[in-house]
Scaffold this active site. Structure first.
Site, PDB file in Angstrom:
ATOM      1  N   ALA A 182       0.839  -1.203   0.000  1.00  0.00           N
ATOM      2  CA  ALA A 182       0.000   0.000   0.000  1.00  0.00           C
ATOM      3  C   ALA A 182       0.874   1.254   0.000  1.00  0.00           C
ATOM      4  O   ALA A 182       0.600   2.223  -0.722  1.00  0.00           O
ATOM      5  CB  ALA A 182      -0.939   0.005   1.202  1.00  0.00           C
ATOM      6  N   ASP A 183       1.922   1.246   0.797  1.00  0.00           N
ATOM      7  CA  ASP A 183       2.870   2.356   0.803  1.00  0.00           C
ATOM      8  C   ASP A 183       3.522   2.525  -0.564  1.00  0.00           C
ATOM      9  O   ASP A 183       3.616   3.637  -1.103  1.00  0.00           O
ATOM     10  CB  ASP A 183       3.962   2.116   1.840  1.00  0.00           C
ATOM     11  CG  ASP A 183       3.524   2.453   3.251  1.00  0.00           C
ATOM     12  OD1 ASP A 183       2.710   3.374   3.415  1.00  0.00           O
ATOM     13  OD2 ASP A 183       4.006   1.805   4.190  1.00  0.00           O
ATOM     14  N   MET A 184       4.006   1.414  -1.106  1.00  0.00           N
ATOM     15  CA  MET A 184       4.733   1.484  -2.376  1.00  0.00           C
ATOM     16  C   MET A 184       3.832   1.960  -3.505  1.00  0.00           C
ATOM     17  O   MET A 184       4.220   2.794  -4.329  1.00  0.00           O
ATOM     18  CB  MET A 184       5.315   0.108  -2.716  1.00  0.00           C
ATOM     19  CG  MET A 184       6.209  -0.484  -1.648  1.00  0.00           C
ATOM     20  SD  MET A 184       7.754   0.408  -1.446  1.00  0.00           S
ATOM     21  CE  MET A 184       8.676  -0.254  -2.819  1.00  0.00           C
ATOM     22  N   SER A 186       1.060   3.773  -3.290  1.00  0.00           N
ATOM     23  CA  SER A 186       0.693   5.186  -3.158  1.00  0.00           C
ATOM     24  C   SER A 186       1.863   6.072  -3.557  1.00  0.00           C
ATOM     25  O   SER A 186       1.662   7.147  -4.152  1.00  0.00           O
ATOM     26  CB  SER A 186       0.214   5.493  -1.739  1.00  0.00           C
ATOM     27  OG  SER A 186       1.208   5.195  -0.777  1.00  0.00           O
ATOM     28  N   GLY A 187       3.092   5.641  -3.278  1.00  0.00           N
ATOM     29  CA  GLY A 187       4.247   6.386  -3.738  1.00  0.00           C
ATOM     30  C   GLY A 187       4.356   6.398  -5.250  1.00  0.00           C
ATOM     31  O   GLY A 187       4.666   7.430  -5.867  1.00  0.00           O
TER      32      GLY A 187
END
Length: 408
Positions: A182-184, A186-187
């Site tokens: 999810a972090d990756m 969104s980045g």
């Protein structure tokens, strides 16, 4: 740097984003991944960190390496950046940040909604100060809406956005993806939005604010599972290592382990059956919908065909037949794989504390029209805390806001 290709690259050009100044106020992973992507393409990324420890990921471990206990987590997402420490509650340090904003093309932040405003650094005031500024703002669940203020962490977002319900051995076994996806994502979406906004600025002369979130990023990759519900009314569920809409497609056991195959068309099904002495028109298995509906029977049929073969010769046989197939590699095997090295996915960089270290490389390559690979930049190791504080301050003294000199 590890050799990336058998072709001879041209000299460095600085990258597509050379001359672009990015002020990175983000920490942890979503924002830093976006700014690393921009830095990979030549942008000058100035990472603003707190004086008392810096980015959260500097303390995330183990593992730590070297006498200075450097976090490998931090090393994963901060190459091609400079580090300066600023206390944004301190008036003098806030002024340094504002000078950076005056010279910036892009600002990236992932604070909870309202935090920058309380520091006197609201997005509206920053963009009024520098109308050409492109701002990327990443939150956990969105900037508004009934739950817009929620803190966002990757695993929580994976669960809330439905990804864990689709991952695992079955409906009663929800699992997170093994990387902070999810972090990756969104980045990645954020970097994509920044590039679109910079392109638009060429036409309009003014910047804009790009917003995304961990929630949006995961929903954005629901793919067929999303329309499976919104159009067909079916709620997808975890079903292990097999595809819910294609068969046979997944992980199948053989004598000494397992292999993965993807029989994604009727033509491949006929090839597969011919290669393993199976009847492609067998009752209940002639079409993909029939095979999906008789999944247990398909698994039994395939694994019976594979039962007397070891994985390596089986993969060779599948390749000969023309069936897409592969093994499940551990990460040490991945980074030792010649194919990974040939794609530039492993690079060596010089770290000021650790010396030469090997890290994953950027996933994009560029080629000239004649097929010659272009090397845009020499990659730089993730910085130590405040490594570039003095040089960034000196640059601010020597340059003027929004000038060609200031963007050099």
């Amino acid at each position: 740097m590890t050799d990336q290709t058998s072709s001879t690259p041209t000299s460095s050009t600085g990258g597509p984003l050379a001359g672009t100044v990015v002020v990175d106020l983000s920490r942890a992973l979503a924002g830093p991944h976006a700014t690393q992507m921009l830095g990979d393409q030549g942008a000058r990324v100035i990472k603003v960190e707190t004086p008392n420890g810096g980015d959260d990921t500097r303390s995330w471990g183990p593992p730590f390496v070297g006498d200075e206990h450097v976090s490998t987590y931090f090393l994963s997402t901060n190459r091609n950046k400079e580090s300066i420490t600023l206390d944004l509650k301190d008036e003098a340090d806030r002024e340094v940040l504002l000078q950076l904003v005056d010279r910036a093309d892009v600002l990236v932040e992932n604070y909870r909604t309202g935090v920058l405003e309380r520091l006197g650094l609201g997005i509206e005031s920053l963009t009024a100060r520098n109308p050409r500024l492109v701002v990327l703002s990443i939150t956990g669940f969105g900037h508004d809406g009934p739950e817009g203020g929620r803190a966002g962490y990757d695993q929580i977002a994976q669960g809330e956005a439905g990804l864990m319900s689709l991952t695992g051995s079955g409906p009663e076994d929800p699992q997170r993806v093994g990387v902070p996806i999810a972090d990756m994502l969104s980045g990645m979406y954020g970097a994509y939005g920044v590039l679109a906004a910079l392109h638009e600025r060429e036409r309009t002369g003014v910047g804009s604010v790009v917003r995304t979130s961990l929630l949006a990023a995961v929903v954005g990759v629901h793919a067929f599972q999303g329309t499976r519900w919104t159009v067909a009314g079916q709620v997808g569920q975890a079903q292990g290592n097999h595809h819910p809409s294609i068969a046979p497609y997944g992980l199948f056991r053989c004598r000494d382990g397992a292999v993965q195959i993807s029989v994604g068309s009727e033509g491949l099904w006929r090839k597969f059956c011919a290669g393993f002495d199976l009847d492609p028109e067998a009752e209940g298995l002639a079409t993909n919908p029939e095979r999906v509906g008789n999944h247990a029977r398909v698994v039994e049929l395939v694994e019976t065909a594979f039962a007397d073969s070891d994985a390596e010769p089986l993969l060779a046989r599948l390749a000969e037949v023309g069936i897409p197939a592969g093994k499940v590699r551990t990460l040490d095997e991945v980074y030792a794989w010649d194919q990974v090295h040939s794609q530039g996915l492993v690079i060596d960089v010089e770290h000021p504390q650790l010396g030469t270290i090997t890290t994953p490389g950027p996933p994009l390559r560029f080629f000239a029209g004649d097929g010659t690979e272009v090397t845009h930049r020499d990659h730089v190791a993730p910085p130590t805390l405040d490594q570039h504080g003095a040089s960034v301050r000196a640059w601010l003294e020597q340059t003027h806001p929004q000038s060609e000199e200031g963007r050099a």
